[in-house]
Write an enzyme that holds these catalytic residues in place. Structure first.
Site, PDB file in Angstrom:
ATOM      1  N   HIS A  48     146.393 109.958  57.751  1.00  0.00           N
ATOM      2  CA  HIS A  48     147.277 110.374  58.843  1.00  0.00           C
ATOM      3  C   HIS A  48     148.327 111.374  58.377  1.00  0.00           C
ATOM      4  O   HIS A  48     149.442 111.400  58.897  1.00  0.00           O
ATOM      5  CB  HIS A  48     147.963 109.148  59.440  1.00  0.00           C
ATOM      6  CG  HIS A  48     147.031 108.219  60.149  1.00  0.00           C
ATOM      7  ND1 HIS A  48     146.368 108.560  61.301  1.00  0.00           N
ATOM      8  CD2 HIS A  48     146.640 106.953  59.860  1.00  0.00           C
ATOM      9  CE1 HIS A  48     145.612 107.542  61.701  1.00  0.00           C
ATOM     10  NE2 HIS A  48     145.760 106.564  60.841  1.00  0.00           N
ATOM     11  N   ARG A  74     144.531 106.517  50.059  1.00  0.00           N
ATOM     12  CA  ARG A  74     143.729 106.222  51.242  1.00  0.00           C
ATOM     13  C   ARG A  74     142.978 107.487  51.641  1.00  0.00           C
ATOM     14  O   ARG A  74     143.595 108.484  52.022  1.00  0.00           O
ATOM     15  CB  ARG A  74     144.591 105.728  52.405  1.00  0.00           C
ATOM     16  CG  ARG A  74     143.745 105.453  53.656  1.00  0.00           C
ATOM     17  CD  ARG A  74     144.421 104.555  54.663  1.00  0.00           C
ATOM     18  NE  ARG A  74     145.549 105.180  55.338  1.00  0.00           N
ATOM     19  CZ  ARG A  74     146.137 104.658  56.418  1.00  0.00           C
ATOM     20  NH1 ARG A  74     145.705 103.503  56.909  1.00  0.00           N
ATOM     21  NH2 ARG A  74     147.160 105.273  56.971  1.00  0.00           N
ATOM     22  N   ASP A  88     137.104 111.812  41.174  1.00  0.00           N
ATOM     23  CA  ASP A  88     137.046 112.835  40.122  1.00  0.00           C
ATOM     24  C   ASP A  88     138.424 113.337  39.716  1.00  0.00           C
ATOM     25  O   ASP A  88     138.646 113.682  38.551  1.00  0.00           O
ATOM     26  CB  ASP A  88     136.182 114.014  40.576  1.00  0.00           C
ATOM     27  CG  ASP A  88     134.686 113.713  40.513  1.00  0.00           C
ATOM     28  OD1 ASP A  88     134.317 112.661  39.946  1.00  0.00           O
ATOM     29  OD2 ASP A  88     133.892 114.523  41.037  1.00  0.00           O
ATOM     30  N   GLU A 152     140.558  96.588  60.604  1.00  0.00           N
ATOM     31  CA  GLU A 152     141.574  96.942  61.596  1.00  0.00           C
ATOM     32  C   GLU A 152     141.021  97.017  63.015  1.00  0.00           C
ATOM     33  O   GLU A 152     141.465  97.834  63.827  1.00  0.00           O
ATOM     34  CB  GLU A 152     142.262  98.258  61.209  1.00  0.00           C
ATOM     35  CG  GLU A 152     141.330  99.352  60.747  1.00  0.00           C
ATOM     36  CD  GLU A 152     142.060 100.522  60.115  1.00  0.00           C
ATOM     37  OE1 GLU A 152     143.255 100.715  60.388  1.00  0.00           O
ATOM     38  OE2 GLU A 152     141.421 101.258  59.331  1.00  0.00           O
ATOM     39  N   ASP A 178     146.213  99.515  64.078  1.00  0.00           N
ATOM     40  CA  ASP A 178     144.945  99.719  64.776  1.00  0.00           C
ATOM     41  C   ASP A 178     144.394  98.406  65.310  1.00  0.00           C
ATOM     42  O   ASP A 178     143.752  98.383  66.368  1.00  0.00           O
ATOM     43  CB  ASP A 178     143.935 100.391  63.848  1.00  0.00           C
ATOM     44  CG  ASP A 178     144.167 101.887  63.730  1.00  0.00           C
ATOM     45  OD1 ASP A 178     143.978 102.597  64.732  1.00  0.00           O
ATOM     46  OD2 ASP A 178     144.570 102.344  62.648  1.00  0.00           O
TER      47      ASP A 178
END
Length: 253
Positions: A48, A74, A88, A152, A178
């Site tokens: 977000h 996240r 990576d 969620e 959520d």
């Protein structure tokens, strides 16, 4: 050169509770400031936020100056290409959003494993591998990678036991915002029905011996989660803390 040890994953396994902060502001200064505040972990959010890959590297470097603070990331989605790139550049603990089924949980795990156990592409000169200096990185990477799936939705709760039992899932994080929308209470994660559902989910997970996590901007609720045995709790978001304090300062004049 030895591979970096994942203190967050080790704490999950030992049952040590960990307190964290959410980083949504791009750049170097804010994640560095959050890491120096004494929290156990800082999560770099890309779902977000406008944070891009180069800024993730910068944030990982900033947090990495504090050896006792863990950096979580996240991803924007449960996407193997996105997950590959995050691993990576050195992310070791991922909070994968919107996991509704055990198949999606298994896909998240597979994205973090090299073949034949998974689908992660080979990149032996990456930052994660010490730019090629960690000789056994391919063989040992999975031991230090931590996969947290974010539950969620009502669908996810209906599949909770199977999601949590998916091999390679290290913890389950309940996403209250959520979940509240999925339950018909958008914007109200504190609704009694939502809170009761979260408490029931945690009880089920704890009975299974699965580590748990959540975010709560209500200090009293966060303390209640910790008292209930939730393993890792985020207690603030940088932008929210900034806004609250700016508004409070302005209100004095």
């Amino acid at each position: 050169m030895e591979m970096h040890k994942n203190l967050f994953k080790a704490a999950l396994k030992s049952g040590t509770q960990q307190l964290g902060m959410w980083n949504t502001i791009p750049g170097l200064a804010v994640p560095e400031m959050l890491a120096g505040a004494g929290f156990d972990w800082v999560l770099i959010d890309t779902e977000h936020t406008p944070v891009d890959m180069a800024e993730i590297v910068t944030a990982l470097q900033a947090i990495g100056q504090y050896p006792n603070v863990s950096a979580l990331v996240r991803p924007v989605a449960n996407d193997p290409v996105v997950i590959k790139r995050l691993l990576d550049v050195g992310a070791q603990t991922l909070l994968v959003p919107m996991v509704d089924t055990p198949e999606q949980a298994a896909a998240a795990v597979a994205a973090t494993r090299y073949p034949p156990e998974g689908v992660r592409g080979m990149g032996l000169t990456t930052r994660a591998a010490g730019f090629g200096r960690v000789a056994n990185y391919v063989q040992a990477a999975a031991t230090e990678i931590c996969v947290i799936v974010q539950v969620e939705s009502v669908t996810a709760l209906n599949n909770l036991d199977a999601i949590a039992a998916t091999p390679g899932v290290d913890a389950v994080f309940i996403g209250p915002s959520d979940l509240s929308a999925s339950m018909g209470h958008p914007g109200n994660p504190g609704h009694p029905d939502v809170q009761a559902t979260i408490d029931t989910a945690f009880a089920r997970l704890h009975a299974m011996g699965v580590p748990t996590g959540i975010i709560s901007l209500d200090p009293e609720a966060a303390k209640r989660y910790l008292a209930a045995g939730v393993g890792f709790v985020a207690v603030g978001i940088d932008l929210a803390v900034l806004r609250q304090n700016i508004d409070a300062l302005r209100a004095q004049f």
